[in-house]
Design an enzyme around this catalytic site. Structure first.
Site, PDB file in Angstrom:
ATOM      1  N   LYS A  79      -0.935   5.156   3.101  1.00  0.00           N
ATOM      2  CA  LYS A  79      -1.448   3.861   3.583  1.00  0.00           C
ATOM      3  C   LYS A  79      -0.345   3.095   4.329  1.00  0.00           C
ATOM      4  O   LYS A  79      -0.550   2.585   5.433  1.00  0.00           O
ATOM      5  CB  LYS A  79      -1.936   3.082   2.352  1.00  0.00           C
ATOM      6  CG  LYS A  79      -2.278   1.641   2.535  1.00  0.00           C
ATOM      7  CD  LYS A  79      -1.539   0.617   1.752  1.00  0.00           C
ATOM      8  CE  LYS A  79      -0.932   0.805   0.429  1.00  0.00           C
ATOM      9  NZ  LYS A  79       0.107  -0.163   0.116  1.00  0.00           N
ATOM     10  N   THR A 138       1.723  -4.111  -0.264  1.00  0.00           N
ATOM     11  CA  THR A 138       2.155  -3.690   1.072  1.00  0.00           C
ATOM     12  C   THR A 138       0.946  -3.514   1.971  1.00  0.00           C
ATOM     13  O   THR A 138       0.035  -2.754   1.646  1.00  0.00           O
ATOM     14  CB  THR A 138       2.915  -2.345   0.992  1.00  0.00           C
ATOM     15  OG1 THR A 138       3.981  -2.460   0.055  1.00  0.00           O
ATOM     16  CG2 THR A 138       3.465  -1.948   2.354  1.00  0.00           C
ATOM     17  N   LYS A 174       8.821  -4.671   5.369  1.00  0.00           N
ATOM     18  CA  LYS A 174       8.428  -3.628   4.410  1.00  0.00           C
ATOM     19  C   LYS A 174       8.079  -2.324   5.142  1.00  0.00           C
ATOM     20  O   LYS A 174       8.367  -1.228   4.655  1.00  0.00           O
ATOM     21  CB  LYS A 174       7.250  -4.121   3.567  1.00  0.00           C
ATOM     22  CG  LYS A 174       6.661  -3.109   2.629  1.00  0.00           C
ATOM     23  CD  LYS A 174       7.530  -2.761   1.422  1.00  0.00           C
ATOM     24  CE  LYS A 174       6.904  -1.610   0.647  1.00  0.00           C
ATOM     25  NZ  LYS A 174       7.458  -1.363  -0.651  1.00  0.00           N
TER      26      LYS A 174
HETATM   27  N1  LIG Z   1       4.458   1.733  -7.213  1.00  0.00           N
HETATM   28  C1  LIG Z   1       5.497   1.461  -6.462  1.00  0.00           C
HETATM   29  O1  LIG Z   1       6.574   2.056  -6.605  1.00  0.00           O
HETATM   30  C2  LIG Z   1       5.404   0.384  -5.397  1.00  0.00           C
HETATM   31  C3  LIG Z   1       6.595  -0.146  -4.900  1.00  0.00           C
HETATM   32  C4  LIG Z   1       6.532  -1.163  -3.943  1.00  0.00           C
HETATM   33  C5  LIG Z   1       5.310  -1.601  -3.480  1.00  0.00           C
HETATM   34  N2  LIG Z   1       4.160  -1.055  -3.958  1.00  0.00           N
HETATM   35  C6  LIG Z   1       2.885  -1.586  -3.434  1.00  0.00           C
HETATM   36  O2  LIG Z   1       2.372  -2.450  -4.427  1.00  0.00           O
HETATM   37  C7  LIG Z   1       0.938  -2.407  -4.427  1.00  0.00           C
HETATM   38  C8  LIG Z   1       0.438  -2.019  -5.825  1.00  0.00           C
HETATM   39  O3  LIG Z   1       0.992  -0.753  -6.149  1.00  0.00           O
HETATM   40  P1  LIG Z   1       0.850  -0.098  -7.613  1.00  0.00           P
HETATM   41  O4  LIG Z   1       1.732   1.077  -7.600  1.00  0.00           O
HETATM   42  O5  LIG Z   1       1.002  -1.124  -8.648  1.00  0.00           O
HETATM   43  O6  LIG Z   1      -0.680   0.389  -7.525  1.00  0.00           O
HETATM   44  P2  LIG Z   1      -1.744   0.605  -8.694  1.00  0.00           P
HETATM   45  O7  LIG Z   1      -1.097   1.103  -9.911  1.00  0.00           O
HETATM   46  O8  LIG Z   1      -2.836   1.412  -8.093  1.00  0.00           O
HETATM   47  O9  LIG Z   1      -2.263  -0.876  -8.981  1.00  0.00           O
HETATM   48  C9  LIG Z   1      -3.102  -1.594  -8.131  1.00  0.00           C
HETATM   49  C10 LIG Z   1      -3.866  -2.566  -8.995  1.00  0.00           C
HETATM   50  O10 LIG Z   1      -4.655  -3.427  -8.205  1.00  0.00           O
HETATM   51  C11 LIG Z   1      -5.999  -3.430  -8.696  1.00  0.00           C
HETATM   52  N3  LIG Z   1      -6.904  -3.526  -7.532  1.00  0.00           N
HETATM   53  C12 LIG Z   1      -6.875  -2.754  -6.419  1.00  0.00           C
HETATM   54  N4  LIG Z   1      -7.842  -3.107  -5.577  1.00  0.00           N
HETATM   55  C13 LIG Z   1      -8.494  -4.139  -6.156  1.00  0.00           C
HETATM   56  C14 LIG Z   1      -9.601  -4.931  -5.766  1.00  0.00           C
HETATM   57  N5  LIG Z   1     -10.228  -4.728  -4.598  1.00  0.00           N
HETATM   58  N6  LIG Z   1     -10.013  -5.895  -6.626  1.00  0.00           N
HETATM   59  C15 LIG Z   1      -9.391  -6.080  -7.798  1.00  0.00           C
HETATM   60  N7  LIG Z   1      -8.320  -5.378  -8.221  1.00  0.00           N
HETATM   61  C16 LIG Z   1      -7.890  -4.406  -7.408  1.00  0.00           C
HETATM   62  C17 LIG Z   1      -6.186  -2.090  -9.382  1.00  0.00           C
HETATM   63  O11 LIG Z   1      -7.222  -2.175 -10.333  1.00  0.00           O
HETATM   64  P3  LIG Z   1      -7.889  -0.884 -11.020  1.00  0.00           P
HETATM   65  O12 LIG Z   1      -7.122  -0.686 -12.305  1.00  0.00           O
HETATM   66  O13 LIG Z   1      -9.296  -1.243 -11.245  1.00  0.00           O
HETATM   67  O14 LIG Z   1      -7.730   0.265 -10.053  1.00  0.00           O
HETATM   68  C18 LIG Z   1      -4.804  -1.860  -9.978  1.00  0.00           C
HETATM   69  O15 LIG Z   1      -4.666  -2.450 -11.239  1.00  0.00           O
HETATM   70  C19 LIG Z   1       0.540  -1.437  -3.320  1.00  0.00           C
HETATM   71  O16 LIG Z   1       0.310  -2.149  -2.130  1.00  0.00           O
HETATM   72  C20 LIG Z   1       1.777  -0.557  -3.179  1.00  0.00           C
HETATM   73  O17 LIG Z   1       1.876   0.034  -1.912  1.00  0.00           O
HETATM   74  C21 LIG Z   1       4.174  -0.078  -4.931  1.00  0.00           C
END
Ligand SMILES: NC(=O)c1ccc[n+]([C@@H]2O[C@H](COP(=O)([O-])OP(=O)(O)OC[C@H]3O[C@@H](n4cnc5c(N)ncnc54)[C@H](OP(=O)(O)O)[C@@H]3O)[C@@H](O)[C@H]2O)c1
Length: 299
Positions: free
Chosen positions: A244, A101, A176
């Site tokens: 964010k 997102t 979104k």
């Molecule tokens: N969780 C939900 O319910 C949900 C629902 C809909 C949408 N989203 C969206 O989906 C996205 C991911 O969410 P999430 O909950 O899965 O977050 P998360 O658990 O923090 O996962 C993000 C992943 O991306 C990797 N990452 C982040 N920045 C990076 C970079 N610069 N280079 C390489 N890898 C990078 C992180 O690696 P590290 O392990 O090294 O930190 C982590 O594995 C976000 O935009 C969020 O807003 C989330």
């Protein structure tokens, strides 16, 4: 996109959402190449059969379709356009899908930069939470070229259920942000109603039964209400990520000159969550901020 298993998919960012989505695609028979900044989730997916590589560039070289599910716009730009990023390994005909997102403007800018190299780009954020990612029932909203969307539909069907084409590049992210406006306000509604119920001396299990079976119900009440009552703040969706999203919501409201008082209030409350160093907790941590304001616990 014919013959599922012949389509090679690259996956960048295998955190709470990405790891489940990648694993669902593998269960559907797709061959996956995976990259993540930290290595533990990559090792887990490798043990399930995914190829692990050391850069987004290598992901692009090994794939027909690259999906990224990282955190915020600077992360998306780094993995797609940065050093050893996807663009460096891309060839004409590659399709890149950003499912995280961020903002419609960022999507349009990446669309044009990748397009200059003959690479299609779709902005395809999701909703449905960690539960939807695990169960493969995400709702997916997609912006970009219609033809690229149609070609990628089988890939989307590997991770989601309701898949909606929203229009030109950026419209997936715009959709979104509308979704997150409602999510933010529902999160506040969940926490406020439980605080009021607790202050009135009601049994919170009974309160949840009533709230989730009538007109007040929402995804947040059903999924986060029990966690608030159990004081379980493990993240399904991190508070820092909703903050964010609300930042982009407020930017868009400024640009379009519309007042969004509900989103703005929740945005300010989430600033307090960051001040408490609780950004990595689930969004239900909002309950603790309300408890602080009320000088009483939800119990
Ligand atoms: N969780 C939900 O319910 C949900 C629902 C809909 C949408 N989203 C969206 O989906 C996205 C991911 O969410 P999430 O909950 O899965 O977050 P998360 O658990 O923090 O996962 C993000 C992943 O991306 C990797 N990452 C982040 N920045 C990076 C970079 N610069 N280079 C390489 N890898 C990078 C992180 O690696 P590290 O392990 O090294 O930190 C982590 O594995 C976000 O935009 C969020 O807003 C989330």
């Amino acid at each position: 996109m014919s013959g599922k298993s012949s389509v090679r998919i690259g996956f960048i960012g295998v955190g709470i959402m990405g790891k489940q989505m990648a694993s669902n695609l593998m269960k559907k028979g797709y061959r996956l190449t995976v990259y993540n900044r930290s290595k533990k989730p990559v090792e887990e997916l490798h043990s399930l059969g995914a190829d692990a590589v050391d850069s987004p560039m290598e992901v692009a070289k090994n794939s027909d379709v690259v999906i990224d599910m990282v955190t915020d716009a600077p992360d998306v730009e780094a993995v797609l356009l940065g050093e050893k990023g996807v663009l460096e390994g891309a060839r004409p005909g590659l399709t890149v899908i950003d499912m995280s997102t961020n903002s419609p403007e960022i999507a349009r800018s990446i669309f044009s930069k990748l397009g200059n190299k003959g690479v299609d780009f779709l902005d395809a954020p999701v909703t449905g939470g960690d539960k939807g990612a695990r169960e493969g029932t995400l709702t997916i909203m997609v912006g970009g070229k219609r033809e690229a969307f149609d070609r990628c539909r089988p890939v989307f069907e590997g991770v989601g259920k309701e898949i909606v084409y929203m229009g030109d590049s950026g419209s997936g992210q715009a959709m979104k942000l509308c979704n997150q406006t409602a999510v933010a306000i529902h999160t506040l509604a969940t926490c406020e109603s439980l605080l009021l119920a607790s202050s009135a001396g009601l049994n919170l299990k009974d309160v949840l039964r009533v709230l989730t079976s009538g007109a007040a119900n929402s995804w947040n009440l059903t999924n986060l209400g029990p966690k608030v009552v159990a004081r379980d703040y493990e993240p399904g969706f991190k508070a820092a990520h909703l903050l964010k999203d609300l930042r982009y919501v407020i930017q868009l409201s400024e640009k379009n000159r519309i007042a969004l008082p509900g989103s703005s209030t929740v945005y300010q409350l989430f600033n307090s969550i960051m001040a408490e160093n609780d950004g990595e907790r689930g969004t239900q941590i909002l309950a603790k901020i309300l408890e602080k304001l009320a000088s009483r616990e939800i119990k």
